[in-house]
Design an enzyme around this catalytic site. Structure first.
Site, PDB file in Angstrom:
ATOM      1  CE  LYS A 265     -11.752   2.115   1.519  1.00  0.00           C
ATOM      2  NZ  LYS A 265     -11.204   3.259   2.272  1.00  0.00           N
TER       3      LYS A 265
ATOM      4  CD  GLU B 132      -3.350   0.694   1.993  1.00  0.00           C
ATOM      5  OE1 GLU B 132      -4.340   0.192   1.610  1.00  0.00           O
ATOM      6  OE2 GLU B 132      -2.775   0.747   3.289  1.00  0.00           O
TER       7      GLU B 132
ATOM      8  CG  HIS C 271       7.552 -29.021   2.423  1.00  0.00           C
ATOM      9  ND1 HIS C 271       7.841 -30.490   3.020  1.00  0.00           N
ATOM     10  CD2 HIS C 271       8.251 -28.875   4.352  1.00  0.00           C
ATOM     11  CE1 HIS C 271       8.566 -30.638   3.644  1.00  0.00           C
ATOM     12  NE2 HIS C 271       8.912 -29.955   4.560  1.00  0.00           N
TER      13      HIS C 271
HETATM   14  O1  LIG Z   1      -9.316   2.600  10.545  1.00  0.00           O
HETATM   15  P1  LIG Z   1     -10.014   3.080   8.971  1.00  0.00           P
HETATM   16  O2  LIG Z   1      -9.888   4.039   8.937  1.00  0.00           O
HETATM   17  O3  LIG Z   1     -11.056   1.377   8.884  1.00  0.00           O
HETATM   18  O4  LIG Z   1      -9.352   2.256   7.246  1.00  0.00           O
HETATM   19  C1  LIG Z   1      -8.693   0.797   7.023  1.00  0.00           C
HETATM   20  C2  LIG Z   1      -8.052   0.796   6.149  1.00  0.00           C
HETATM   21  O5  LIG Z   1      -8.571   1.081   5.156  1.00  0.00           O
HETATM   22  C3  LIG Z   1      -8.501   1.848   4.084  1.00  0.00           C
HETATM   23  O6  LIG Z   1      -9.239   1.341   2.703  1.00  0.00           O
HETATM   24  C4  LIG Z   1      -6.954   2.126   3.482  1.00  0.00           C
HETATM   25  O7  LIG Z   1      -6.826   1.502   2.372  1.00  0.00           O
HETATM   26  C5  LIG Z   1      -6.322   1.632   4.519  1.00  0.00           C
HETATM   27  O8  LIG Z   1      -4.636   1.952   4.896  1.00  0.00           O
HETATM   28  C6  LIG Z   1      -6.635   1.353   6.148  1.00  0.00           C
HETATM   29  O9  LIG Z   1      -6.146   1.065   7.093  1.00  0.00           O
END
Ligand SMILES: O=P(O)(O)OC[C@H]1O[C@H](O)[C@H](O)[C@@H](O)[C@@H]1O
Length: 529
Positions: free
Chosen positions: A455, A322, A351
């Protein structure tokens, strides 16, 4: 190179941190002195950038954020006293809260003491706590820890079944920096319902770790949760394990959080060294650059020879990929950078896929992690003068040699044990190696612009589903094909999405969608009775 020459190379380049009992051996990486010379000035610049970062520069320029994970283990180095105070106060709160909880002074609604812990989070809000719990946990822990790290309903059922009648003694920790991550929100709602199903007040069993005034923060306050711990803007999710995100679950579990912090602090000290070949993070970043041509041309295979470090490669997958997997460099040029990480543990992987590593496509370099201490106490002999632990080392050295014979490069990290201190040091080592490498290849390691696309696209899918359901309910009993339904909801071009959504709806009882089979799957008809 002969074994004798390798020994000389080993002695020449071994990078050691005596205070941690740690070493990094790069003798089996085939870099040259010319390469080191060539990288001298880029490395100087990378170390300058790291210094500026630690002093509070806006090292994540796209998000206009500072990058403060190094301050977590040395609050006195924070650029402002208030930040340092916040770190110290939070650590004191973590200790206080855990002590109160362990003593039963903070108690659940109907039981005497909290004995179980359910952590809900994803990505950086789960991987660190999972790594720490698995690496350091024992059967004598103060609390047993469980995780929801996905929006998979069956996955959550499985965990809730394991918790069984211990739910009234379970503290739920919801972790989300942004406080708006859907997987985590869904897990929280499912957990809330499980408590309600037992006539328990969720708030009396819940704690949040989140950014101030996030959706989660507001929800926790509105529903009188036990407590909220802060998640600061200047900590990235993937480097949050030594903030409350990792420290609170670890401390509740009864693990040595001060050891984690001291190991990281000590490694930070070692990795600030401007004498490059004595700085393990700088050496490691150089090796990544050498092996992958500074373009991610080869993958990083991680082989820790210790079951307790099995999750380390999963943890590093996020930290490295990331951070380094970026389309654009800092000048806006398309570079499609990255470094793929995979691995599990030795000797188990011997293995499974080591066959390909030795003989197959030559697209990787390996990192072996050697742990000197076998176990608590002595071991039996499985053969004359040989223990199971002797075998583990034998397999590590044997595999390393077998790879080298076939021209496959590897480096070897050695730690004395899998203690809190060693784990803290390993985490800190990779955090800094990632930062330095990112500077060498001129990318921002601290943002993740690519994550949003998926998302957003998921949001579109769920919107189509809502339209479909509303349409089907308005036309009760009328069975239609995916093509007809796509046209009816104004999503003719999205017919494949419509088809996939309908297939899922029909496979589950939640929305009352049924499917009438036809000659081909694409002619199947869907309806709501
Ligand atoms: O801690 P949050 O805001 O729920 O985010 C949780 C995760 O989701 C995101 O999509 C990012 O890509 C991550 O870097 C992050 O750790």
């Amino acid at each position: 190179m002969s074994q004798r020459e390798l020994w000389e190379r080993y002695k020449k380049y071994l990078c050691v941190c005596p205070s941690l009992g740690f070493s990094l051996d790069v003798s089996r990486m085939k870099f040259t002195e010319d390469f080191l010379e060539q990288m001298r000035w880029p490395m100087e610049a990378a170390l300058d950038a790291m210094e500026a970062l630690e002093q509070g520069a806006l090292s994540n320029p796209d998000e206009k954020r500072r990058v403060g994970h190094y301050w977590l283990r040395a609050p006195e180095t924070a650029p402002e006293a208030e930040i340092g105070r916040g770190i110290r106060d939070t650590l004191a709160d973590v200790h206080w809260f855990a002590e109160e909880l362990h003593a039963g002074r903070i108690a659940p609604q109907t039981a005497e003491r909290f004995t179980h812990l359910l952590v809900i989070g994803i990505g950086g809000s789960a991987l660190g706590p999972q790594l720490v719990a698995d690496a350091l946990g024992t059967s004598a822990d103060a609390m047993r820890i469980f995780f929801f790290d996905n929006t998979d309903p069956d996955g959550m059922d499985r965990v809730l079944t394991q918790l069984g009648d211990k739910l009234p003694e379970t503290l739920t920790l919801v972790i989300s920096k942004s406080g708006g991550t859907k997987e985590t929100r869904n897990g929280m709602l499912e957990a809330e319902r499980a408590y309600q199903g037992r006539k328990l007040d969720f708030g009396a069993h819940a704690v949040a770790i989140t950014g101030e005034n996030s959706e989660l923060d507001r929800y926790a306050k509105k529903n009188s949760w036990l407590r909220t711990f802060p998640m600061w803007d200047w900590i990235g999710g993937r480097t949050s394990v030594l903030s409350a995100v990792g420290l609170l679950p670890a401390r509740l579990q009864g693990l040595d959080v001060d050891g984690l912090l001291s190991g990281a602090r000590e490694m930070d000290r070692a990795t600030r060294n401007r004498d490059v070949m004595k700085n393990p993070a700088a050496v490691m970043a150089l090796m990544w650059h050498h092996a992958s041509n500074g373009r991610g041309a080869k993958d990083m295979v991680l082989l820790p020879y210790k079951d307790r470090l099995q999750l380390f490669s999963k943890y590093l997958q996020q930290l490295v990929m990331e951070s380094l997997g970026k389309e654009l460099d800092k000048d806006g040029k398309v570079v499609n950078q990255g470094l793929a990480v995979y691995g599990n543990k030795g000797s188990t992987d011997q293995h499974a896929y080591v066959q390909q590593l030795r003989e197959g496509v030559h697209n990787f370099f390996a990192t072996f992690i050697e742990v000197l201490k076998d176990r608590e106490g002595p071991s039996m002999k499985v053969e004359e003068d040989t223990t199971t632990g002797d075998y583990l080392v034998g397999f590590l050295l044997g595999t390393r040699r077998a790879l080298y014979e076939k021209d496959r490069e590897s480096m070897t990290l050695t730690v004395p044990d899998v203690s809190a201190r060693s784990l803290g040091a390993l985490i800190a080592l990779y955090e800094r190696a990632v930062g330095i490498y990112a500077s060498l290849v001129n990318i921002n390691a601290y943002h993740q612009p690519g994550v949003e696309a998926g998302k957003k696209a998921a949001g579109v899918v769920l919107e189509i589903q809502r339209k479909l359901l509303s349409h089907l309910r308005g036309q009760k009993g009328q069975a239609q094909t995916a093509e007809q339904l796509a046209a009816a909801v104004g999503a003719a071009d999205e017919v494949e999405t419509v088809f996939k959504v309908l297939e899922h709806l029909a496979a589950n009882p939640d929305h009352g969608v049924t499917r009438a089979e036809a000659a081909t799957p694409f002619e199947a008809r869907f309806s709501v009775a």
